[in-house]
Enzyme design. Structure first.
Site, PDB file in Angstrom:
ATOM      1  CB  CYS A   7      27.223 -32.471 -21.278  1.00  0.00           C
ATOM      2  SG  CYS A   7      25.469 -32.011 -21.224  1.00  0.00           S
TER       3      CYS A   7
ATOM      4  CE  LYS B   4      19.230 -26.302 -22.525  1.00  0.00           C
ATOM      5  NZ  LYS B   4      19.649 -25.344 -23.588  1.00  0.00           N
TER       6      LYS B   4
ATOM      7  CB  SER C 108      23.225 -26.276 -20.694  1.00  0.00           C
ATOM      8  OG  SER C 108      22.509 -25.872 -21.839  1.00  0.00           O
TER       9      SER C 108
ATOM     10  CG  HIS D 118      28.271 -28.009 -20.128  1.00  0.00           C
ATOM     11  ND1 HIS D 118      29.056 -28.471 -21.162  1.00  0.00           N
ATOM     12  CD2 HIS D 118      27.000 -28.385 -20.425  1.00  0.00           C
ATOM     13  CE1 HIS D 118      28.307 -29.087 -22.062  1.00  0.00           C
ATOM     14  NE2 HIS D 118      27.049 -29.052 -21.621  1.00  0.00           N
TER      15      HIS D 118
ATOM     16  CD  GLU E 108      32.518 -27.567 -20.477  1.00  0.00           C
ATOM     17  OE1 GLU E 108      31.691 -27.765 -21.397  1.00  0.00           O
ATOM     18  OE2 GLU E 108      32.495 -28.196 -19.397  1.00  0.00           O
TER      19      GLU E 108
ATOM     20  NE  ARG F 166      21.286 -21.886 -28.981  1.00  0.00           N
ATOM     21  CZ  ARG F 166      21.930 -22.847 -28.317  1.00  0.00           C
ATOM     22  NH1 ARG F 166      23.193 -23.120 -28.589  1.00  0.00           N
ATOM     23  NH2 ARG F 166      21.306 -23.529 -27.369  1.00  0.00           N
TER      24      ARG F 166
END
Length: 304
Positions: free
Chosen positions: A142, A163, A192, A235, A237, A249
């Site tokens: 990323c 985003k 992300s 991502h 992972e 969040r």
């Protein structure tokens, strides 16, 4: 892992033409084996969660892998105590003379900041330069991928209007590339990020190769021609609930984020997401460890 067959067996040519890795007898009997040394520069604020994610993927292999974690001395972590970092993480001064088979540079939540304005940018550049002679193959994730493309090749990132967050479909663009060996014609990976690297900027660089793209998320996987450096824009992972935790969040922080795409069933944040990218994430890291670390790195690690 490769298959080991007798020298000059007729099947070898057919299998090799199908891009299946064959190790014939002479090489197999002379190949030395030792544990792999992998270094992880963890730039994510959720240190423990990120550690688990990468260790899970690196452990899904018959290879013995010794993992070390690296911290930045030029940055003070807001989410992890310094005592934890000092106990479990090393600094550049402690590893600068060492050699590693593989190196992972994670993402970081600093995409909206110019590279040179990131407080640890100079230290990161030093580490990326250090890796040229001390690491056999480096995987950048990323923002870590964006930083490496900028530092090594002058390829910049660009802000997105919104985003990109969610699970997106991708397709390989290089047939039978070993890094994506075994991948389906369509595979999924989380993204992300607020910024992107343009596909054409990577395509136009003679040292780089685009390996996988997404119609929605854009560039996904690229690498140098020798695959000594790999750049993952997403991502792979991420755990099942990582995007959900990020979304909640940001909602709590009053940022009014868009809901992650293709993630919550029925677009309800109360619904439990479904995992459908784990198998390709495991395959990506297993292929990297096998084809570009284990099979190619020198047995004498000091020869890197």
């Amino acid at each position: 892992m490769p298959i080991n067959i007798p020298d000059n067996m007729p099947a070898a040519e057919t299998l090799e033409n199908e891009n299946i890795f064959v190790m014939q007898g002479q090489r197999a009997t002379t190949q030395d084996i030792r544990p792999l040394r992998i270094l992880i520069l963890n730039l994510m604020p959720t240190k423990v969660e990120t550690e688990i994610q990468f260790l899970r993927l690196l452990s899904n292999s018959p290879l013995q892998v010794n993992v070390e974690f690296l911290q930045m001395v030029s940055h003070v972590s807001k989410n992890t105590s310094q005592s934890y970092l000092d106990y479990f993480y090393k600094t550049y001064d402690q590893i600068k003379e060492d050699k590693y088979d593989g190196f992972i540079i994670t993402g970081a939540p600093v995409e909206n900041i110019d590279f040179e304005e990131v407080d640890y940018w100079d230290e990161l550049c030093m580490l990326m330069d250090w890796s040229k002679k001390h690491v056999f193959s480096t995987m950048h994730i990323c923002w870590g991928a964006q930083a490496a493309l900028y530092h090594h090749y002058g390829i910049n990132k660009f802000p997105r209007d919104q985003k990109i967050s969610g699970i997106f479909s991708h397709h390989p663009v290089v047939r039978n590339h070993p890094l994506l060996r075994g991948f389906d014609e369509v595979f999924y990976m989380p993204h992300s990020r607020h910024t992107e690297v343009r596909i054409e900027d990577v395509e136009n660089h003679p040292d780089l190769q685009v390996l996988a793209v997404s119609n929605e998320a854009g560039l996904a996987v690229s690498a140098t021609r020798d695959v000594r450096r790999i750049f993952i824009q997403g991502h792979a992972e991420y755990d099942l609930l990582t995007l959900a935790n990020e979304y909640k969040r940001d909602v709590k922080a009053g940022l009014h984020p868009q809901m992650p795409e293709n993630y919550f069933p029925g677009n309800s944040p109360k619904a439990t997401p479904m995992m459908y990218w784990r198998s390709h994430a495991n395959l990506l890291f297993t292929n990297w460890l096998n084809y570009y670390v284990y099979q190619q790195t020198p047995y004498d690690i000091n020869a890197i």
